[in-house]
Motif scaffolding. Structure first.
Motif, short mmCIF file in Angstrom:
data_model
loop_
_atom_site.label_atom_id
_atom_site.label_comp_id
_atom_site.label_asym_id
_atom_site.label_seq_id
_atom_site.Cartn_x
_atom_site.Cartn_y
_atom_site.Cartn_z
N ILE A 174 31.05 31.95 35.68
CA ILE A 174 32.49 32.03 35.91
C ILE A 174 33.20 31.73 34.58
O ILE A 174 32.92 30.73 33.93
CB ILE A 174 32.97 31.02 36.97
N LEU A 175 34.12 32.62 34.20
CA LEU A 175 34.96 32.38 33.03
C LEU A 175 36.33 31.93 33.54
O LEU A 175 36.95 32.62 34.35
CB LEU A 175 35.10 33.66 32.20
N VAL A 176 36.78 30.77 33.06
CA VAL A 176 38.07 30.21 33.46
C VAL A 176 38.97 30.17 32.23
O VAL A 176 38.65 29.53 31.23
CB VAL A 176 37.92 28.79 34.04
N THR A 177 40.11 30.85 32.31
CA THR A 177 41.07 30.86 31.21
C THR A 177 42.47 30.69 31.77
O THR A 177 42.68 30.70 32.98
CB THR A 177 41.00 32.18 30.42
N HIS A 178 43.43 30.56 30.88
CA HIS A 178 44.82 30.64 31.32
C HIS A 178 45.32 32.08 31.15
O HIS A 178 45.84 32.67 32.09
CB HIS A 178 45.70 29.67 30.53
N ALA A 179 45.13 32.61 29.97
CA ALA A 179 45.59 33.97 29.69
C ALA A 179 44.63 35.00 30.28
O ALA A 179 43.45 34.74 30.46
CB ALA A 179 45.71 34.18 28.18
N PRO A 180 45.13 36.19 30.56
CA PRO A 180 44.25 37.27 31.02
C PRO A 180 43.51 37.91 29.85
O PRO A 180 43.67 37.50 28.70
CB PRO A 180 45.23 38.26 31.66
N ALA A 181 42.69 38.87 30.16
CA ALA A 181 42.03 39.67 29.13
C ALA A 181 42.96 40.82 28.73
O ALA A 181 43.81 41.26 29.51
CB ALA A 181 40.70 40.22 29.65
#
Length: 251
Positions: A174-181
């Motif tokens: 799972i990749l967790v970020t704030h910004a999208p790709a």
């Protein structure tokens, strides 16, 4: 990858008064809050990890009108940023499950008052019940030198510093970020533009899920709760959403 609306969690977390949450897992106009599952045939108690994901907007349904029955089946909570620290502390305390978080571009207050009882996974890979969860918070830099903002080059450097951890854990699930790709449910303006390096990570490691926030449901008609990029299910965690993760499976 399918959408499964038959799990116990969907019965527990039902709609509130937040139609701006929108899309496939709406918390407004539909009869149930949806969830994303890898395989509908495995959505049985004990085989599925129910993950409550949060971002950007305090849910009146879950917070102001808190009812423990709505979150009784949640096994893990993940915040994708831009939420008050006391909001996260509230959920980790009352749900009594681990809460992982990354920071958004408006979370500088965490320097002084981090969310109590929660686990920051910034620039790290956290393993929960065999699920490898990698965190990279922040947004595209639109105010030079501002906290929680990064140029594409700076974000790539953060990823490069994770090379040993990526090798040690043999990738992530799972990749967790704030910004999208970049060009995956992002926007054209610089503050809400996504990072190209997130696409590279999905292409190379093929995680099951990519969880992000930053793009709000009320920004326009093009808001997408769910999408797919390569082999990865992409979820905008705005407000809240429930992810069903099949236990025993890794990327």
């Amino acid at each position: 990858m399918q959408i499964n609306n038959t799990s116990k969690t969907n019965n527990a977390i039902q709609t509130g008064n937040t139609p701006q949450a929108g899309s496939a897992a709406q918390t407004g106009d539909t009869s149930q809050a949806g969830s994303a599952a890898q395989n509908s045939d495995t959505s049985q108690a004990g085989n599925i990890l129910h993950i409550l994901v949060l971002a950007d907007h305090k849910s009146k349904f879950l917070y102001d009108y808190y009812d423990p029955e709505r979150v009784k089946d949640i096994d893990l909570i993940i915040s994708c940023g831009d939420l008050p620290p006391e909001y996260l502390t509230f959920f980790v305390t009352l749900c009594n499950v681990p809460l992982l978080y990354v920071r958004g571009n408006h979370d500088n207050k965490y320097d002084i008052k981090p969310p109590e009882g929660c686990i920051c996974i910034e620039d790290d890979i956290y393993v929960h019940q065999g699920i490898r969860i990698m965190g990279l918070g922040g947004s595209m830099e639109y105010i030079p030198g501002a906290g929680g903002q990064y140029t594409e080059r700076k974000m790539k450097k953060r990823v490069q510093k994770l090379r040993f951890k990526l090798w040690k854990h043999k990738g992530f699930d799972i990749l967790v970020t704030h910004a999208p790709a970049y060009h995956v449910n992002d926007m054209e303006d610089l503050p809400h533009r996504g990072f190209s390096v997130f696409r590279t990570l999905m292409e190379k490691y093929e995680p099951k899920f990519f969880l992000h926030g930053h793009v709000h449901a009320n920004y326009g008609r093009n808001f997408k709760r769910l999408d797919t990029y390569a082999h990865t299910t992409v979820i905008n965690a705005y407000d809240f959403y429930v992810v069903e993760y099949p236990l025993g499976e890794t990327s």
